[in-house]
Each structure stands twice: as structure tokens, then as C-alpha cells.
Design a protein around this motif. Structure first.
Motif, PDB file in Angstrom:
ATOM      1  N   TYR A 260       0.789  -1.227   0.000  1.00  0.00           N
ATOM      2  CA  TYR A 260       0.000   0.000   0.000  1.00  0.00           C
ATOM      3  C   TYR A 260       0.824   1.282   0.000  1.00  0.00           C
ATOM      4  O   TYR A 260       0.372   2.300  -0.519  1.00  0.00           O
ATOM      5  CB  TYR A 260      -0.952   0.005   1.201  1.00  0.00           C
ATOM      6  CG  TYR A 260      -1.967  -1.105   1.143  1.00  0.00           C
ATOM      7  CD1 TYR A 260      -2.924  -1.152   0.135  1.00  0.00           C
ATOM      8  CD2 TYR A 260      -1.961  -2.127   2.093  1.00  0.00           C
ATOM      9  CE1 TYR A 260      -3.855  -2.176   0.071  1.00  0.00           C
ATOM     10  CE2 TYR A 260      -2.895  -3.153   2.040  1.00  0.00           C
ATOM     11  CZ  TYR A 260      -3.837  -3.173   1.026  1.00  0.00           C
ATOM     12  OH  TYR A 260      -4.749  -4.194   0.960  1.00  0.00           O
ATOM     13  N   TYR A 393      -8.147   1.715   7.906  1.00  0.00           N
ATOM     14  CA  TYR A 393      -7.624   0.764   6.924  1.00  0.00           C
ATOM     15  C   TYR A 393      -8.767  -0.020   6.289  1.00  0.00           C
ATOM     16  O   TYR A 393      -9.659  -0.522   6.967  1.00  0.00           O
ATOM     17  CB  TYR A 393      -6.640  -0.196   7.597  1.00  0.00           C
ATOM     18  CG  TYR A 393      -6.260  -1.383   6.738  1.00  0.00           C
ATOM     19  CD1 TYR A 393      -5.422  -1.223   5.639  1.00  0.00           C
ATOM     20  CD2 TYR A 393      -6.750  -2.655   7.021  1.00  0.00           C
ATOM     21  CE1 TYR A 393      -5.074  -2.303   4.851  1.00  0.00           C
ATOM     22  CE2 TYR A 393      -6.408  -3.747   6.243  1.00  0.00           C
ATOM     23  CZ  TYR A 393      -5.566  -3.565   5.157  1.00  0.00           C
ATOM     24  OH  TYR A 393      -5.229  -4.644   4.374  1.00  0.00           O
ATOM     25  N   ASN A 394      -8.738  -0.120   4.953  1.00  0.00           N
ATOM     26  CA  ASN A 394      -9.767  -0.827   4.190  1.00  0.00           C
ATOM     27  C   ASN A 394      -9.124  -2.024   3.501  1.00  0.00           C
ATOM     28  O   ASN A 394      -8.401  -1.869   2.515  1.00  0.00           O
ATOM     29  CB  ASN A 394     -10.404   0.111   3.164  1.00  0.00           C
ATOM     30  CG  ASN A 394     -11.563  -0.547   2.426  1.00  0.00           C
ATOM     31  OD1 ASN A 394     -11.971  -1.658   2.751  1.00  0.00           O
ATOM     32  ND2 ASN A 394     -12.097   0.142   1.431  1.00  0.00           N
ATOM     33  N   GLY A 396      -7.955  -4.783   1.262  1.00  0.00           N
ATOM     34  CA  GLY A 396      -8.101  -5.084  -0.153  1.00  0.00           C
ATOM     35  C   GLY A 396      -8.284  -3.879  -1.047  1.00  0.00           C
ATOM     36  O   GLY A 396      -8.221  -4.009  -2.279  1.00  0.00           O
ATOM     37  N   ALA A 397      -8.505  -2.708  -0.474  1.00  0.00           N
ATOM     38  CA  ALA A 397      -8.706  -1.512  -1.295  1.00  0.00           C
ATOM     39  C   ALA A 397      -7.418  -1.149  -2.024  1.00  0.00           C
ATOM     40  O   ALA A 397      -6.322  -1.244  -1.463  1.00  0.00           O
ATOM     41  CB  ALA A 397      -9.167  -0.347  -0.427  1.00  0.00           C
ATOM     42  N   ALA A 398      -7.548  -0.727  -3.273  1.00  0.00           N
ATOM     43  CA  ALA A 398      -6.366  -0.389  -4.069  1.00  0.00           C
ATOM     44  C   ALA A 398      -5.661   0.842  -3.517  1.00  0.00           C
ATOM     45  O   ALA A 398      -4.434   0.953  -3.595  1.00  0.00           O
ATOM     46  CB  ALA A 398      -6.764  -0.163  -5.520  1.00  0.00           C
ATOM     47  N   GLN A 400      -5.349   3.427  -0.116  1.00  0.00           N
ATOM     48  CA  GLN A 400      -5.643   3.613   1.299  1.00  0.00           C
ATOM     49  C   GLN A 400      -5.610   5.104   1.648  1.00  0.00           C
ATOM     50  O   GLN A 400      -5.058   5.920   0.908  1.00  0.00           O
ATOM     51  CB  GLN A 400      -4.619   2.860   2.155  1.00  0.00           C
ATOM     52  CG  GLN A 400      -4.627   1.357   1.950  1.00  0.00           C
ATOM     53  CD  GLN A 400      -5.872   0.688   2.503  1.00  0.00           C
ATOM     54  OE1 GLN A 400      -6.574   1.247   3.350  1.00  0.00           O
ATOM     55  NE2 GLN A 400      -6.164  -0.517   2.018  1.00  0.00           N
ATOM     56  N   THR A 401      -6.192   5.445   2.785  1.00  0.00           N
ATOM     57  CA  THR A 401      -6.200   6.833   3.231  1.00  0.00           C
ATOM     58  C   THR A 401      -4.788   7.281   3.605  1.00  0.00           C
ATOM     59  O   THR A 401      -3.909   6.456   3.894  1.00  0.00           O
ATOM     60  CB  THR A 401      -7.115   7.001   4.450  1.00  0.00           C
ATOM     61  OG1 THR A 401      -6.575   6.236   5.543  1.00  0.00           O
ATOM     62  CG2 THR A 401      -8.525   6.518   4.147  1.00  0.00           C
ATOM     63  N   THR A 404      -3.735   6.018   6.931  1.00  0.00           N
ATOM     64  CA  THR A 404      -3.284   4.626   6.916  1.00  0.00           C
ATOM     65  C   THR A 404      -1.832   4.530   6.465  1.00  0.00           C
ATOM     66  O   THR A 404      -1.027   3.794   7.048  1.00  0.00           O
ATOM     67  CB  THR A 404      -4.171   3.781   5.986  1.00  0.00           C
ATOM     68  OG1 THR A 404      -5.514   3.814   6.465  1.00  0.00           O
ATOM     69  CG2 THR A 404      -3.685   2.339   5.938  1.00  0.00           C
TER      70      THR A 404
END
Length: 445
Positions: A260, A393-394, A396-398, A400-401, A404
Motif C-alpha cells: 500500500y 484501513y480498508n 483489499g482496497a487499491a 488507502q487513506t 493509513t
């Protein structure tokens, strides 16, 4: 207590045979660490919360049983030796219980019954590997009382530990992928690796007999408390923890960091491979440095070097991408010291405690070390999950914030560096070493 350099008592073959015992724990625990949670959730279909609870209960059980097994092994009397009888007796059950945690209970069982099934088998495995590892670790300090030879034994342990970590992350997946049905693949993998880990404990018997030691009759809980009252031992345990926790954090966070922050998930295996190979090859250097200086100073040099190198991971990702192999090489070189030096230092503090008349015997000392190490590691991993939840944190998300990404950098670099600084501070007050004049006062509580 002054720790002097004595005549070497063990041959190179004996040291290798002792170090080979580490292979069983490395193969088993690395495989479990990388694949067990995924196996329960994605292959068996156990709810993630219940699968996580299986691991958590196992970790708690692991921490509790460590000092108790050490206390029991102190009271074992057998012609094979009080440690070796545990090591040999646990060899076959270790392979069997490891294999059983990869079995499938069948689809007829519900979630809670499946949870109970894996909890029971995992706790059985934990007890058996504890019955092997605590006596095995204690045996190392009883094979020799030579200051430098103990460092050599620790080096051989870590050669097998680090050297087999990489194969243990690759071989299970290869074996599983050979089968069309994942359940059959994991079941077969469990028995193949289980058969392998049965063999290594038998090599330990060729390491030699432990020195005769006086058995302490102090009750279990009093021994536990008294060992922690001894200041040099507390220092040695903290030095151990502040060296191992940064490694645990790296293992837990590094994949997130690569995927990430660096956006280089495919380079993760390359970087880890370089780090593990270099860490293994660098072990003789740290063994040599310990001989030239002493264990405490070599420990401080290693941790200081690591804290500087790990902060490089805060630099811009474009810079890191260009120099990734070099950075992995340098981090691996410094991580090597954090494997060997704490393992070599703890026996000296235990010897000092025994010489000072602390009412606790050898096995429970080592059990306390593993109890504290596993408890702190479990807490650290739990806190990583809490932090990731807090920053949004999300999975699997492509993308992240930003919060994060900042958290990942802090967890992979800042926190490990701070822990190593704490280790250096503790080590600066540790007074047990070769020829140290202040070591005579180490028995003071």
C-alpha cells in the motif's frame, strides 16, 4: 558475577547438532504463521473472528505453559538427562499434532463445533512444541558454561532459524498447489512437514550431555516471581524483548507497507529473501564481534545500526524503489545481530541468578523468557490491528487513506527504532560480561 572465558568444550559437530533442533520450531511456526489463519477462513470456511480467536487462545495457552514446562523439566530425572528426555519424548507427538491442525473436520460441523475442533488441536500442538522448545533452549546453557561458546551455540541456532524461514514460506504453498482440492493439499502438506519436523529433535542428542545441575525445590509460582525479582535477569529479558519485538513488527507490517505504501507487492518476496539470506550469512560476523568486544557491546552496536537503517524506510518511495536491494541487504545485516545476541545474553543472566542464590531453577528461567516474549508479541500484533482500524484501513482496497499510509510508516520504522533505543538504554546498565569488574555486583537485587 564475573564471567570468564573458558576452554571450549563442544566440537563443531556438536554445535551443529544442537542448532539443528531449531529447525523443527522454525518449519512449524513459520508455516503456521503464514498459512494457518488463511487455511481456517478461506479453505475450511471458519468465520474470521472465530479463526482469530483460535490463534489468540493458542497464544495465551502458549505463554502460560512455557514456565510450567520449564519447572517440570527441572524435576525430571532420567538416564537420558532431564532436558533430553523431554526433547526426545516430544519429537513424534510434535509432528503428529502439527499435521492434525491441517485436517478437515467435515462440512457437517457448524461454526462453533469447527472452532472447538481447531482450538483443541492447536492447543495440543502448542503444548507439545512448548515441551520441546523450553527444555531445548535450557539445554543450550547446560551444555557449556563458556562465555563465547554459548554465543557460538546461539549462532548455530539462528543459522537454522533464519536459513529455514525462507523455505518454510515457499514449500507449503508448493505442496498445496500440487493438489486440485485445497483441503487435500493442506492435509498432505501437514503430514509431509510434520514428518520432517519429527526428525530434527533426534539430532540434538548428539550435542552432548547437559552439565549436572542442582534441582531447586522452590514451588512453581514462587520460582516465577523470584526470577523476575533478580535485576540482571529482568534486564536480560527486556534486552531480549526490545530486540525481538521490532522483528515481529516487521514481519506483521512489511507486506502492508510494500503493497500500500510502496505499491511494490511483487517485490516483497525479493526483499524478504535478500534480508533472510544476508541475516544468515552475517551471523558469524556478529559472533566474531561478540568475541572481540562482549555480548552487551555487540548487542548495542547491532541495535544502534538497525535503528538507523530502519528509519530509511521513511524516505520517499521513489528513492526506496531504486535502492530496494541495497536497503534490504543492510537491514538484513543488522537484523542478524538481533537474532543472535539476545539468545546469547540470557544464559549469562540466568547463571548470575543461580550463583546469587535466587530460588528458581534453570528451566523456569527460560520459561519466563518465552512467557514474556510471547505475551508481548501477542499484545504487539493485537495493537497493530487496533491501530489499522483506528486510521480507517480498508482491507483489499487499491488506495488507502493518508492516515493509513502514515500509520504503516510509523509501525514499520518509527516504532521498531524506538524499541531498539529502549533496548540500548537497558543494555547500558547490564553489567554481566567477560572480565567485567562490575559483574561481581550483578547479584544485587
Amino acid at each position: 558475577m564475573s564471567v570468564s572465558k573458558g576452554k571450549a568444550q563442544l566440537t563443531t559437530l556438536q554445535r551443529i547438532c544442537y542448532g539443528a533442533g531449531e529447525s523443527s520450531a522454525t518449519l512449524a511456526n513459520t508455516t503456521i504463521g503464514f498459512f494457518f489463519l488463511f487455511f481456517m477462513t478461506d479453505v475450511i470456511g471458519l468465520a474470521p473472528a472465530l479463526a482469530g480467536a483460535v490463534v489468540m487462545i493458542g497464544n495465551i495457552w502458549d505463554a502460560v505453559t512455557d514456565p510450567f514446562v520449564g519447572w517440570l523439566s527441572d524435576r525430571s530425572h532420567n538416564r537420558f538427562g532431564r532436558r533430553r528426555v523431554w526433547i526426545l519424548g516430544s519429537a513424534i507427538p510434535l509432528g503428529i499434532t502439527f499435521a492434525l491442525i491441517w485436517s478437515s473436520p467435515g462440512s457437517a460441523l457448524g461454526q462453533w463445533a469447527t472452532f472447538a475442533y481447531y482450538t483443541a488441536f492447536y492447543m495440543a500442538y502448542i503444548f507439545v512444541i512448548t515441551s520441546f522448545m523450553v527444555p531445548y533452549t535450557t539445554l543450550g546453557m547446560e551444555l557449556t558454561n563458556d562465555y563465547d561458546e554459548r554465543t557460538s551455540l546461539a549462532m548455530w541456532r539462528m543459522i537454522f532459524n533464519i536459513g529455514l524461514s525462507l523455505p518454510a514460506t515457499v514449500l507449503p504453498k508448493i505442496l498445496v498447489d500440487m493438489f486440485e482440492q485445497p483441503k487435500q493439499g493442506y492435509f498432505t502438506m501437514g503430514w509431509i512437514i510434520g514428518a520432517a519436523i519429527m526428525l530434527f529433535p533426534f539430532l540434538v542428542i548428539f550435542a552432548g550431555r547437559e552439565r549436572p545441575m542442582k534441582t531447586d525445590d522452590t514451588p512453581f509460582f514462587k520460582s516465577f516471581v523470584e526470577s523476575l525479582k533478580f535485576r540482571p535477569f529482568r534486564q536480560a529479558v527486556l534486552m531480549y524483548i526490545f530486540a525481538w519485538l521490532p522483528i515481529k513488527l516487521l514481519m506483521a507490517v512489511m507486506l502492508y507497507y510494500f503493497k500500500y505504501y510502496l505499491n511494490m507487492a511483487r517485490s516483497f518476496e525479493l526483499a524478504m529473501g535478500i534480508m533472510m539470506v544476508v541475516a544468515t550469512l552475517a551471523l558469524p560476523f556478529w559472533n566474531y564481534l561478540s568475541g572481540r568486544l562482549d555480548k552487551r557491546r555487540a548487542y548495542m552496536v547491532g541495535l544502534a545500526s538497525f535503528s538507523l537503517m530502519i528509519m530509511v524506510l521513511l524516505l520517499p518511495k521513489t528513492f526506496l524503489a531504486r535502492l530496494l536491494p541495497v536497503i534490504a541487504f543492510l537491514i538484513g545485516f543488522t537484523v542478524s545481530s538481533m537474532h543472535i545476541m539476545p539468545v546469547a545474553i540470557v544464559p549469562e543472566a540466568i547463571d548470575a541468578g543461580i550463583a546469587a542464590g535466587v530460588p528458581a531453577s534453570e528451566g523456569i528461567w527460560n520459561g519466563v523468557v518465552t512467557f514474556v516474549q510471547k505475551t508481548s508479541s501477542a499484545l504487539a500484533i493485537f495493537m497493530i490491528g487496533v491501530v489499522l482500524d483506528l486510521v480507517g484501513y480498508n482491507a483489499g482496497a487499491a488506495v488507502q487513506t493518508n492516515a493509513t499510509l502514515v500509520a504503516l510508516k510509523v509501525l514499520v520504522a518509527v516504532v521498531p527504532a524506538l524499541l531498539t533505543v529502549l533496548g540500548i538504554i537497558v543494555a547500558s546498565g547490564f553489567r554481566i560480561g567477560r572480565g567485567s569488574q562490575a559483574a561481581e555486583k550483578a547479584g544485587a537485587r
